[in-house]
Scaffold this active site. Structure first.
Site, mmCIF file in Angstrom:
data_model
loop_
_atom_site.group_PDB
_atom_site.id
_atom_site.type_symbol
_atom_site.label_atom_id
_atom_site.label_comp_id
_atom_site.label_asym_id
_atom_site.label_seq_id
_atom_site.Cartn_x
_atom_site.Cartn_y
_atom_site.Cartn_z
ATOM 1 N N GLU A 32 0.836 -1.228 -0.128
ATOM 2 C CA GLU A 32 -0.018 0.073 -0.009
ATOM 3 C C GLU A 32 1.108 1.334 -0.041
ATOM 4 O OE1 GLU A 32 -2.961 0.352 -0.692
ATOM 5 O OE2 GLU A 32 -3.400 -1.795 -0.691
ATOM 6 N N TYR A 115 -6.451 6.852 3.919
ATOM 7 C CA TYR A 115 -6.301 5.845 2.859
ATOM 8 C C TYR A 115 -5.614 4.527 3.173
ATOM 9 C CZ TYR A 115 -5.423 2.646 -0.842
ATOM 10 O OH TYR A 115 -5.184 1.608 -1.522
ATOM 11 N N ASP A 133 -9.287 5.858 -2.616
ATOM 12 C CA ASP A 133 -8.266 6.407 -3.322
ATOM 13 C C ASP A 133 -8.793 7.072 -4.483
ATOM 14 O OD1 ASP A 133 -9.217 4.303 -4.831
ATOM 15 O OD2 ASP A 133 -7.314 3.411 -4.879
#
Length: 352
Positions: A32, A115, A133
């Site tokens: 991520e 996020y 996102d």
């Protein structure tokens, strides 16, 4: 919107990616961080290279920042790497190397925004946090026919996502929404013909899918003229470390800087080197120029061979090193510097 339809579509059409179906929170977190503002195809080789060198949080925490930046070199947005390094140290020494599983503990870590927290906690621990996102924002702007600039829709989108998210499979729901936005609800030419939720899409019903999302006007990207010097002391040349709190922080580079209006490249180089190192140099043979584009500006970087007239430069090895060309592989440099090194390599590092 029928979340069962989204989940069924994802099971049939979701891509097989290295971090999908992964149970290790550390590996999910690595992916991520790397995927922030970076395409999947670019991330994959870096992901495997990183895990080969740093298989655990402990291996990151016990390494130097220089070591982590070298493995990250070329992926860009280097603050991600610096923050991740600091965050892993905190996790190692505060949480015994176990990634925190709650928003209260995980969200405050360096480099972890809303996020990233939502993604890691939902994928790794099944926490019910919707992700938002760029792909999901685009998808939501069309599903809701949101006609204001998309940046103004974040609260609206999150409110609706909180209503829609599957509480039994939040990670899978988040992955499905991201994948649908990436593969079908694309930025240009959305593939509405392949979308499983057109019945719920207000933009599709109104025939305005291609007009959304509405984006704020971007300012023209400025261009900068930069000059750098290969300052020789016998067979070694000087490199310096960029401040951690700025662009490309923590990377090494050749001394130099911006050329001001009306200033020659040679004069700018002598001035910048004097300001940065205290040395007076003689500017010798030009090496050449390279162009490079960053997210918010572009540069033309010109370089010259230089020799020392007076002064010795910094001897603090934490911010400056005298190295030979074969040492370059030990340090992380910006791509623009590597382009110069390629020019130097092609001429055999010849100063004459």
């Amino acid at each position: 919107m029928e979340k069962a339809v989204i989940l069924a579509w994802y099971r049939d059409h979701g891509r097989s990616l290295p971090w999908r179906n992964e149970s290790d929170p550390y590996r999910i977190w690595v992916s991520e961080v790397m995927l922030q503002q970076t395409q999947v195809k670019t991330v994959i080789p870096y992901y495997w290279r990183w895990l080969e060198r740093f298989p655990t949080i402990h291996s990151v925490a016990s390494s130097s920042q220089d070591e982590t930046l070298k493995v990250w070199e070329g992926l860009g947005y280097y603050s991600r790497c610096r923050n991740f390094h600091r965050a892993c140290q905190i996790v190692q020494w505060t949480y015994g190397g176990e990634v925190p599983s709650t928003w209260k503990e995980f969200r405050p870590l360096p480099g972890v925004g809303d996020y990233t927290a939502a993604a890691v906690l939902s994928f790794a621990f099944g926490r019910v946090h919707p992700v938002l996102d760029g792909n999901v924002s685009r998808l939501m702007s069309r599903l809701l026919a949101f006609t204001d600039p998309v940046t103004r829709g974040q609260k609206v989108f999150l409110k609706r996502l909180n209503e829609w998210i599957d509480h039994d499979r939040p990670g899978e729901f988040n992955q499905a929404m991201m994948e649908l936005g990436s593969l079908v609800c694309r930025r240009n030419q959305p593939h509405c013909f392949a979308c499983p939720v057109t019945d719920s899409c207000l933009a599709y019903r109104k025939g305005i899918a291609e007009e959304l999302p509405v984006r704020s006007l971007k300012k023209p990207r400025p261009h900068r003229t930069i000059v750098a010097g290969v300052i020789w002391d016998d067979r070694k040349f000087l490199i310096q470390k960029r401040p951690e709190d700025g662009l490309l922080g923590g990377l090494w580079e050749l001394p130099g800087g911006k050329v001001t209006r009306g200033e020659s490249l040679e004069a700018a180089l002598m001035r910048e080197i004097a300001e940065e190192t205290g040395m007076r140099v003689e500017v010798e043979k030009p090496i050449g120029s390279v162009d490079h584009a960053y997210t918010h500006f572009s540069i033309t970087l010109s370089a010259y061979h230089c020799s020392v007239l007076s002064g010795s430069g910094t001897r603090n090895e934490s911010v400056g090193r005298w190295i030979v060309p074969s040492d370059i592989s030990r340090f992380a440099f910006p791509r623009a510097n590597h382009k110069l090194f390629n020019l130097l390599e092609s001429e055999g590092w010849n100063r004459s």
